[in-house]
Enzyme design. Structure first.
Site: not given
Ligand code: C5P
Length: 298
Positions: A17, A148
């Site tokens: 990401k 996350d």
């Protein structure tokens, strides 16, 4: 993430990401920080092969094309191992797994590699061990593993996240985005960067919702003005490499540049895939670190 069944194994390609927006709001009683962030999933993948075994043992092997992977904890501290153990304990099951992790996502980069691996482990072993856990239970377990992990569990192209990062809301992405990403040789510890934020506080008045709507409308001009990262200042203080790299990226003819998560990887938002490839080729001569030309994708 993408799952494929191969004989007795389940193979998962799990992405990295980038944070396009990360606003740290303040330190909490539990030591974590409240934040709001906008993350996109990019086409740089770790690959993990899972095979269920009858004994309760968890056998984890890791491979990579780069020697840097040797700094990864292979044992019980590895997030894959922790995710598998958490599933075993919370579901009280006695089966184990043979897991082979092929690392491509650099560590201590702010690219979520460990979190992505953990999310893939929850999803894959839920299937391999036929646990039948639903999305909400998987999300509860994900938030125990890291801030996350929930983002990767959603397998969404883009998400607006809040809390300590674990409260996710998938958002629309109006167009594919193309990046050149540079990971300097030295990584940064997330904990240290957040700690340094205490001394160098930067926040923005731009709201998460306005960045999300810029992303949905898909105009690069609007997206570029939404880019922000509270942790850039602290990371620049801690790492001369990050400071130099952000300087190099700011001088490129890209739409915008910034740092992802707590660093040390930084990125340039390019106008096309072709521009990203061209810039990556040029930057390779400068010995800045590992260089990737990547686009958004799950
Ligand atoms: O959640 P994760 O394991 O990724 O966090 C690593 C470290 O980063 C935490 O131990 C904490 O020091 C810091 N952190 C934080 N606030 C967040 C996320 C992480 O202070 N929202």
């Amino acid at each position: 993430m993408r799952l494929t069944r191969q004989g007795p194994s389940l193979v998962v390609h799990t992405p990295a990401k980038l944070n396009l927006f990360l606003n740290v709001l303040g330190r909490r009683q539990d030591g974590f920080h409240d934040l709001e962030t906008l993350m996109v999933s990019i086409r740089l993948y770790d690959t993990i092969r899972f095979e269920s075994v009858a004994s309760p043992d968890l056998e984890l092997s890791c491979r990579s094309l780069r020697t840097a992977v040797m700094s990864l904890p292979f044992g019980p501290d590895n997030l894959v191992h922790r995710a598998a153990t958490l599933l075993q304990h919370s579901c009280r099951i006695s089966r184990g797994a043979r897991i082979c992790l092929f690392k491509r996502i650099p560590s201590e980069a702010g690219m979520g590699g460990g979190s992505s691996d953990a999310a893939a482990t929850l999803v894959a072993l839920n299937q391999c061990w036929e646990l039948g856990l639903g999305r909400s239970r998987l999300h509860e377990l994900a938030s125990e593993l890291g801030s996350d992990v929930n983002f990767f569990l959603d397998s969404s192209l883009a998400s607006a996240c809040s809390g300590r990062g674990e409260l996710t809301r998938p958002v629309a992405l109006g167009r594919p985005l193309h990046f050149v990403v540079v990971k300097p040789p030295l990584g940064l510890s997330t904990g240290r960067v957040f700690q340094a934020w205490g001394q160098i506080r930067t926040t923005t008045t731009t709201s998460l919702d306005s960045v999300a709507s810029r992303l949905a409308d898909g105009h690069l001009e609007h997206i570029r003005h939404g880019l922000f990262n509270s942790l850039e200042g602290p990371a620049r203080e801690l790492s001369a490499d990050v400071d130099r790299l952000l300087g190099v990226l700011a001088r490129l003819d890209v739409a915008a540049s910034g740092m992802t998560g707590s660093g040390s990887a930084c990125f340039g938002l390019c106008r096309s895939a072709r521009q990203a490839l061209g810039i990556a080729r040029r930057l390779r001569g400068l010995r800045l670190g590992q260089i990737y030309a990547v686009s958004t994708g799950i």
